[in-house]
Design an enzyme around this catalytic site. Sequence first.
Site, PDB file in Angstrom:
ATOM      1  N   THR A 216     -50.763 -32.850  36.099  1.00  0.00           N
ATOM      2  CA  THR A 216     -49.587 -32.320  36.775  1.00  0.00           C
ATOM      3  C   THR A 216     -49.389 -30.921  36.242  1.00  0.00           C
ATOM      4  OG1 THR A 216     -48.534 -34.488  36.858  1.00  0.00           O
ATOM      5  CG2 THR A 216     -47.045 -32.606  36.879  1.00  0.00           C
ATOM      6  N   ARG A 244     -47.034 -44.686  46.060  1.00  0.00           N
ATOM      7  CA  ARG A 244     -46.513 -44.608  44.688  1.00  0.00           C
ATOM      8  C   ARG A 244     -45.884 -43.223  44.454  1.00  0.00           C
ATOM      9  NH1 ARG A 244     -47.646 -41.097  39.983  1.00  0.00           N
ATOM     10  NH2 ARG A 244     -47.017 -42.274  38.140  1.00  0.00           N
ATOM     11  N   GLY A 246     -44.296 -40.834  41.457  1.00  0.00           N
ATOM     12  CA  GLY A 246     -44.207 -40.704  40.005  1.00  0.00           C
ATOM     13  C   GLY A 246     -42.897 -40.063  39.583  1.00  0.00           C
ATOM     14  N   THR A 267     -45.090 -33.896  31.919  1.00  0.00           N
ATOM     15  CA  THR A 267     -46.343 -34.440  32.454  1.00  0.00           C
ATOM     16  C   THR A 267     -46.653 -35.698  31.639  1.00  0.00           C
ATOM     17  OG1 THR A 267     -47.748 -33.204  30.925  1.00  0.00           O
ATOM     18  CG2 THR A 267     -47.254 -32.135  33.032  1.00  0.00           C
ATOM     19  N   GLY A 268     -47.559 -36.505  32.146  1.00  0.00           N
ATOM     20  CA  GLY A 268     -47.914 -37.730  31.436  1.00  0.00           C
ATOM     21  C   GLY A 268     -47.563 -38.945  32.268  1.00  0.00           C
TER      22      GLY A 268
HETATM   23  N1  ASP Z   1     -46.520 -37.460  35.583  1.00  0.00           N
HETATM   24  C1  ASP Z   1     -47.475 -37.561  36.655  1.00  0.00           C
HETATM   25  C2  ASP Z   1     -47.183 -38.793  37.460  1.00  0.00           C
HETATM   26  O1  ASP Z   1     -46.834 -39.800  36.895  1.00  0.00           O
HETATM   27  C3  ASP Z   1     -48.881 -37.612  36.213  1.00  0.00           C
HETATM   28  C4  ASP Z   1     -49.272 -36.732  35.057  1.00  0.00           C
HETATM   29  O2  ASP Z   1     -48.532 -35.875  34.633  1.00  0.00           O
HETATM   30  O3  ASP Z   1     -50.347 -36.882  34.501  1.00  0.00           O
HETATM   31  O4  ASP Z   1     -47.390 -38.764  38.655  1.00  0.00           O
END
Ligand code: ASP
Length: 366
Positions: A216, A244, A246, A267-268
Amino acid sequence: MKGQNFSRRDFLKSSVALGAASLLPGQLITAKDKSREVGAKQSGRLEKSASGGRMVAISSENGFRATEKAMELLRQGADPLDAVIAGVNIVENDPEDITVGYGGLPNEEGVVELDASVMHGPTHNAGAVAALRNIKNPSKVAKLVMERTAHVLLVGEGALKFARAHGFKEENLLTEKARRIWLRRKETLSENDYWYPPKSDELEKELQAYVASHGTINCCALDAQGNLAGVTTTSGFFFKIPGRVGDSPIIGAGLYVDNNIGAAGSTGLGEANLLTLASFQVVNLMGQGLSPEEAGLRVLKMVVEKARLWPHRLDDRGRPRFSLNFYIINKKGEYAGVTIWQGRRYAVHDGVRNQLKESAYLFKRD
Ligand code: ASP
């Protein structure tokens, strides 16, 4: 203003009251003009900069070009939201970044679905889109949701229709590289289906790296007047279930800005954030006097506490198997990147230099 029943008549009335009477006949007053003026008078637009004119742009590690661009625009006096959106557009448009916009990895049906949110400190206003297909700059659509609707979040087909109405070009966002990674994942998923991988495969290594891939970009900025804004944009999880959503498009989770306090984006693992509204909590703790780093680490500790209740997300020592990262600025221009596991970096331009820095972390890698 959002959340209120603001009729066109009220809108025109208030525009006149705010001095818009001097506009040329037929000149459109946008909701943005309206909300900016209202915001400047009524809300958190800072009269005098608490940062002493200091400018900062902060982003996830993949946002080095975004912080560079955002700072360039801040120096020209751009609105901080326009600055960060222009920054992340570079990454949304880049087919080599397989976690954002064009070239992002698709859902389990091979369709790229994008999530994005924007938040503008001076007007305390936000816009977002989720599960948006075929439009490579969801951050721009999110900004239009903020400026040109009475809503905050549009999803799926409705978000796409809205983007079409605003003239966005539809295109296939699935690049050849992303399609091949998706196909290999599908072919190697199970022994009990009818899909077979080829015998030799140059993509095998690449696939290993991306099996659980997600990524992200978040970018937040503080301008010379002490105003804050942020944007978060993503293609979400690779191979996610269609539909889905996020954390990225959820205000308070993937992004939160309070012009009197600071900004945080994430992010995450989106699900961990959705269950804790972590960006909101980071800003809230800064409001209670914690520094960006203290606030970020405190919230991560709280997430890790909650994660004890999610055994499928823990390693054999009870620590999270997932990552969660924040990019944080306060109104004084102090900033931090924080993460659960050592080894993450973030991009930051402090007005002097653009750099990648090591995030503060909770756990050292073994
Ligand atoms: N936070 C993002 C999500 O859950 C994914 C990511 O940041 O890696 O869609």
